[in-house]
Design a protein around this motif. Structure first.
Motif, PDB file in Angstrom:
ATOM      1  N   PRO A   1      -9.632 -42.677  -0.390  1.00  0.00           N
ATOM      2  CA  PRO A   1      -9.922 -42.043   0.888  1.00  0.00           C
ATOM      3  C   PRO A   1     -11.321 -42.407   1.389  1.00  0.00           C
ATOM      4  N   THR A   2     -11.454 -42.403   2.693  1.00  0.00           N
ATOM      5  CA  THR A   2     -12.751 -42.652   3.297  1.00  0.00           C
ATOM      6  C   THR A   2     -13.294 -41.338   3.830  1.00  0.00           C
ATOM      7  N   HIS A   3     -14.466 -40.988   3.380  1.00  0.00           N
ATOM      8  CA  HIS A   3     -15.150 -39.790   3.850  1.00  0.00           C
ATOM      9  C   HIS A   3     -16.345 -40.236   4.670  1.00  0.00           C
ATOM     10  N   GLY A   4     -17.002 -39.292   5.319  1.00  0.00           N
ATOM     11  CA  GLY A   4     -18.152 -39.634   6.140  1.00  0.00           C
ATOM     12  C   GLY A   4     -19.255 -40.322   5.361  1.00  0.00           C
ATOM     13  N   TYR A   5     -19.395 -39.982   4.086  1.00  0.00           N
ATOM     14  CA  TYR A   5     -20.461 -40.567   3.276  1.00  0.00           C
ATOM     15  C   TYR A   5     -20.065 -41.871   2.597  1.00  0.00           C
ATOM     16  N   THR A   6     -18.797 -42.247   2.661  1.00  0.00           N
ATOM     17  CA  THR A   6     -18.308 -43.408   1.917  1.00  0.00           C
ATOM     18  C   THR A   6     -19.118 -44.679   2.155  1.00  0.00           C
ATOM     19  N   PRO A   7     -19.473 -45.023   3.407  1.00  0.00           N
ATOM     20  CA  PRO A   7     -20.251 -46.249   3.603  1.00  0.00           C
ATOM     21  C   PRO A   7     -21.615 -46.230   2.901  1.00  0.00           C
ATOM     22  N   ALA A   8     -22.186 -45.046   2.696  1.00  0.00           N
ATOM     23  CA  ALA A   8     -23.499 -44.928   2.070  1.00  0.00           C
ATOM     24  C   ALA A   8     -23.415 -44.401   0.638  1.00  0.00           C
ATOM     25  N   LYS A   9     -22.238 -44.459   0.054  1.00  0.00           N
ATOM     26  CA  LYS A   9     -22.001 -43.892  -1.274  1.00  0.00           C
ATOM     27  C   LYS A   9     -22.982 -44.402  -2.327  1.00  0.00           C
ATOM     28  N   ASP A  10     -23.220 -45.704  -2.361  1.00  0.00           N
ATOM     29  CA  ASP A  10     -24.132 -46.263  -3.359  1.00  0.00           C
ATOM     30  C   ASP A  10     -25.548 -45.707  -3.202  1.00  0.00           C
ATOM     31  N   GLU A  11     -25.990 -45.548  -1.972  1.00  0.00           N
ATOM     32  CA  GLU A  11     -27.319 -44.984  -1.719  1.00  0.00           C
ATOM     33  C   GLU A  11     -27.382 -43.521  -2.154  1.00  0.00           C
TER      34      GLU A  11
ATOM     35  N   LEU B   1     -25.548 -42.128  -4.473  1.00  0.00           N
ATOM     36  CA  LEU B   1     -25.526 -42.115  -5.939  1.00  0.00           C
ATOM     37  C   LEU B   1     -26.888 -42.490  -6.513  1.00  0.00           C
ATOM     38  N   ARG B   2     -27.563 -43.461  -5.903  1.00  0.00           N
ATOM     39  CA  ARG B   2     -28.898 -43.856  -6.356  1.00  0.00           C
ATOM     40  C   ARG B   2     -29.865 -42.679  -6.236  1.00  0.00           C
ATOM     41  N   ARG B   3     -29.821 -41.999  -5.106  1.00  0.00           N
ATOM     42  CA  ARG B   3     -30.712 -40.866  -4.895  1.00  0.00           C
ATOM     43  C   ARG B   3     -30.407 -39.730  -5.856  1.00  0.00           C
ATOM     44  N   LEU B   4     -29.114 -39.475  -6.107  1.00  0.00           N
ATOM     45  CA  LEU B   4     -28.739 -38.408  -7.033  1.00  0.00           C
ATOM     46  C   LEU B   4     -29.120 -38.752  -8.471  1.00  0.00           C
ATOM     47  N   ARG B   5     -29.040 -40.027  -8.836  1.00  0.00           N
ATOM     48  CA  ARG B   5     -29.499 -40.419 -10.182  1.00  0.00           C
ATOM     49  C   ARG B   5     -31.004 -40.207 -10.321  1.00  0.00           C
ATOM     50  N   ARG B   6     -31.728 -40.457  -9.248  1.00  0.00           N
ATOM     51  CA  ARG B   6     -33.171 -40.215  -9.274  1.00  0.00           C
ATOM     52  C   ARG B   6     -33.446 -38.721  -9.457  1.00  0.00           C
ATOM     53  N   VAL B   7     -32.712 -37.876  -8.756  1.00  0.00           N
ATOM     54  CA  VAL B   7     -32.864 -36.426  -8.905  1.00  0.00           C
ATOM     55  C   VAL B   7     -32.528 -36.007 -10.332  1.00  0.00           C
ATOM     56  N   GLU B   8     -31.466 -36.586 -10.873  1.00  0.00           N
ATOM     57  CA  GLU B   8     -31.078 -36.281 -12.259  1.00  0.00           C
ATOM     58  C   GLU B   8     -32.226 -36.600 -13.221  1.00  0.00           C
ATOM     59  N   GLY B   9     -32.880 -37.726 -13.013  1.00  0.00           N
ATOM     60  CA  GLY B   9     -34.028 -38.094 -13.841  1.00  0.00           C
ATOM     61  C   GLY B   9     -35.182 -37.120 -13.672  1.00  0.00           C
ATOM     62  N   GLN B  10     -35.394 -36.668 -12.433  1.00  0.00           N
ATOM     63  CA  GLN B  10     -36.457 -35.687 -12.195  1.00  0.00           C
ATOM     64  C   GLN B  10     -36.166 -34.382 -12.935  1.00  0.00           C
ATOM     65  N   VAL B  11     -34.906 -33.962 -12.935  1.00  0.00           N
ATOM     66  CA  VAL B  11     -34.542 -32.722 -13.623  1.00  0.00           C
ATOM     67  C   VAL B  11     -34.753 -32.873 -15.128  1.00  0.00           C
ATOM     68  N   ARG B  12     -34.380 -34.028 -15.673  1.00  0.00           N
ATOM     69  CA  ARG B  12     -34.643 -34.257 -17.109  1.00  0.00           C
ATOM     70  C   ARG B  12     -36.142 -34.217 -17.387  1.00  0.00           C
ATOM     71  N   GLY B  13     -36.933 -34.752 -16.469  1.00  0.00           N
ATOM     72  CA  GLY B  13     -38.388 -34.706 -16.623  1.00  0.00           C
ATOM     73  C   GLY B  13     -38.915 -33.279 -16.623  1.00  0.00           C
ATOM     74  N   ILE B  14     -38.343 -32.441 -15.781  1.00  0.00           N
ATOM     75  CA  ILE B  14     -38.749 -31.032 -15.752  1.00  0.00           C
ATOM     76  C   ILE B  14     -38.408 -30.360 -17.075  1.00  0.00           C
ATOM     77  N   ALA B  15     -37.238 -30.652 -17.623  1.00  0.00           N
ATOM     78  CA  ALA B  15     -36.866 -30.083 -18.924  1.00  0.00           C
ATOM     79  C   ALA B  15     -37.856 -30.504 -20.003  1.00  0.00           C
ATOM     80  N   ARG B  16     -38.286 -31.769 -19.948  1.00  0.00           N
ATOM     81  CA  ARG B  16     -39.292 -32.232 -20.922  1.00  0.00           C
ATOM     82  C   ARG B  16     -40.609 -31.488 -20.725  1.00  0.00           C
ATOM     83  N   MET B  17     -40.980 -31.262 -19.470  1.00  0.00           N
ATOM     84  CA  MET B  17     -42.218 -30.536 -19.192  1.00  0.00           C
ATOM     85  C   MET B  17     -42.174 -29.140 -19.803  1.00  0.00           C
ATOM     86  N   VAL B  18     -41.044 -28.459 -19.638  1.00  0.00           N
ATOM     87  CA  VAL B  18     -40.902 -27.118 -20.205  1.00  0.00           C
ATOM     88  C   VAL B  18     -40.951 -27.196 -21.726  1.00  0.00           C
ATOM     89  N   ASP B  19     -40.274 -28.178 -22.294  1.00  0.00           N
ATOM     90  CA  ASP B  19     -40.268 -28.348 -23.743  1.00  0.00           C
ATOM     91  C   ASP B  19     -41.675 -28.591 -24.277  1.00  0.00           C
TER      92      ASP B  19
END
Length: 119
Positions: free
Chosen positions: A26-36, A38-56
């Motif tokens: 299926p094509t959704h409104g975000y489909t043309p920019a899906k890779d972008e 996903l890239r941004r969400l992976r960056r956020v995921e890394g930031q969240v892991r960094g926050i967990a390390r900071m707390v640790d």
């Protein structure tokens, strides 16, 4: 539309790669920019892991809160982009089909925006 990050620098909505429509499914409104997205969400995921390390590592709480604010802004930017994509694709397409379908998509988008605003 440009959104603002925690550093007050504009961030443009993701742009579609040239071969963005060369996929199955299926094509959704975000489909043309899906890779972008996903890239941004992976960056956020890394930031969240960094926050967990900071707390640790018992990093100063204000520094942790600063990073949490940055992650929140990054997710908000993704959310704003998805809303824009939904409005320009899904809502417009539904409105072209019928006024009723368009009205339903507007109600759906309004509810989603309300959830984003409350979060």
């Amino acid at each position: 539309m440009a959104v603002t990050t925690s550093t007050s620098q504009p961030v443009d909505a993701p742009t579609a790669p040239p071969d963005a429509h060369a996929h199955a499914g299926p094509t959704h409104g975000y489909t043309p920019a899906k890779d972008e997205y996903l890239r941004r969400l992976r960056r956020v995921e890394g930031q969240v892991r960094g926050i967990a390390r900071m707390v640790d590592q018992d990093v100063y709480c204000i520094d942790v809160l600063t990073q949490i604010a940055a992650v929140t802004k990054a997710l908000q930017a993704v959310g704003i982009g998805l809303v824009e994509d939904h409005l320009s694709h899904c809502v417009v397409d539904a409105a072209r089909q019928s006024p009723e379908a368009g009205a339903e998509k507007v109600r759906e988008a309004s509810a989603a925006i309300a959830r984003l605003v409350r979060s």
